[in-house]
Design a protein around this motif. Structure first.
Motif, short mmCIF file in Angstrom:
data_model
loop_
_atom_site.label_atom_id
_atom_site.label_comp_id
_atom_site.label_asym_id
_atom_site.label_seq_id
_atom_site.Cartn_x
_atom_site.Cartn_y
_atom_site.Cartn_z
N ALA A 147 0.81 -1.22 0.00
CA ALA A 147 0.00 0.00 0.00
C ALA A 147 0.84 1.27 0.00
O ALA A 147 0.33 2.34 -0.27
N ASP A 148 2.11 1.15 0.31
CA ASP A 148 2.95 2.35 0.40
C ASP A 148 3.86 2.49 -0.82
O ASP A 148 4.55 1.53 -1.21
N VAL A 149 3.88 3.69 -1.38
CA VAL A 149 4.61 3.89 -2.63
C VAL A 149 6.12 3.73 -2.42
O VAL A 149 6.81 3.24 -3.33
N SER A 150 6.63 4.09 -1.26
CA SER A 150 8.06 3.91 -1.00
C SER A 150 8.43 2.43 -1.04
O SER A 150 9.46 2.05 -1.58
N ARG A 151 7.56 1.62 -0.45
CA ARG A 151 7.86 0.17 -0.44
C ARG A 151 7.74 -0.41 -1.84
O ARG A 151 8.54 -1.26 -2.23
N ARG A 152 6.77 0.07 -2.63
CA ARG A 152 6.67 -0.42 -4.01
C ARG A 152 7.91 -0.03 -4.79
O ARG A 152 8.42 -0.81 -5.62
N LYS A 153 8.44 1.16 -4.51
CA LYS A 153 9.66 1.58 -5.21
C LYS A 153 10.84 0.70 -4.82
O LYS A 153 11.70 0.37 -5.66
N LEU A 154 10.90 0.33 -3.54
CA LEU A 154 11.97 -0.58 -3.10
C LEU A 154 11.86 -1.91 -3.85
O LEU A 154 12.87 -2.46 -4.31
N LEU A 155 10.64 -2.41 -3.98
CA LEU A 155 10.46 -3.66 -4.74
C LEU A 155 10.87 -3.47 -6.19
O LEU A 155 11.51 -4.35 -6.78
#
Lengths: 109, 109
Positions: free
Chosen positions: B13-21
Motif C-alpha cells: 500500500a505504500d509507494v516507497s515500499r513499491r519503489k523498493l520492490l
DNA sequence: TTGACATGCAACCAAATAGTTGCATAATAG
DNA sequence: CTATTATGCAACTATTTGGTTGCATGTCAA
C-alpha cells in the motif's frame, strides 16, 4: 500509466474494504444499507470505506431514488495486475496456468 | 488460505515500499545502504519499510558479513493474484455486463 | 588494535486512518 | 401531509503509520 495506482493499493490494504468487495463480488448492485448488514461497524464507517473504494474506481455507484446501488468494477484490479504485478509474475503465472491446463487435459484421457 | 494476505496488501500500500520492490526487481541482492541511495529518506526509514516487506515475505534477506542482502520474493504476489485478484477477473465480463444493464435501465427513466 | 563502515534498536513526533456519534437532507409509504 | 427510511455531512477520538534523531553493536581493513 495507471491513474490512481496508489489509491487502488491503499483501498485494497484494508480488510473491511476487501470484504465489501467480496460481498459485491457475490452479489452486485447492493445498496448501502444492504452492505452494512453483516458488517460489525456503523453505517458511516461503511460509507467511508465505500467512498475510498469509489475514489479508487473499484466500485461505481448509481442512484435509484433514495437508494444508492454499488457495483464492483474490476478494471483497476486488472490494470494493477497487468502493469504492476504482471511485471514480477507474468512469466511465472503463465507457466503455472499452462501447467494447470496440461494437467486438466491429462485428466480427460 | 493465504497466510498473511493482510500483511502483503498493507506492505504494497505504500509507494516507497513499491519503489523498493521495483529497485530489487531491476537489481536483486542489494544491500541496505545500496537501497538507501536514491531514496529521499533516512536509512532507518528504509529499514522500517524493509522490515514490513520481510514480514510480508515479499523480500528475503541474507547476511554477508556486515552487509545484509535483499532479494525479492515473487511468491506472495503470485498468491494474491491467484487467490484474490483472480476471482474478480474471472467474473470481469459478467460484472461489466451487469453494470451495463444497470446503466441502461437508468437511461429509460 | 583501532578506526571506519554497515546495520540494529529505541524513543519520540506529526499526519493519516478507521472508527464513533449527532444531526441534516431527501425520497417514499400510508 | 407526516412518519419512516436511506443516505449525507461534520466534528471528534484513538490508533496506526511513516518518519525522525541518537546511540549501540558488529565486522572489516589498515
Amino acid at each position: 500509466m495507471i491513474a490512481d495506482e496508489d489509491k487502488v493499493f491503499k483501498a485494497l490494504a484494508d480488510v473491511s474494504r476487501r470484504k465489501l468487495l467480496d460481498r459485491l463480488h457475490k452479489k452486485n448492485g447492493l445498496t448501502l444499507n444492504q452492505l452494512c448488514e453483516k458488517h460489525d461497524m456503523s453505517r458511516q464507517a461503511v460509507t467511508k470505506h465505500l467512498i475510498l473504494l469509489e475514489a479508487a474506481k473499484l466500485v461505481v455507484t448509481q442512484r435509484r431514488g433514495r437508494e444508492k446501488l454499488h457495483y464492483i468494477n474490476p478494471v483497476p484490479i486488472n490494470e494493477i495486475y497487468m502493469r504492476w504485478i504482471g511485471k514480477f509474475e507474468q512469466e511465472r503465472v503463465h507457466a503455472l496456468h499452462n501447467l494447470k491446463l496440461a494437467l486438466k487435459e491429462n485428466d480427460h484421457e
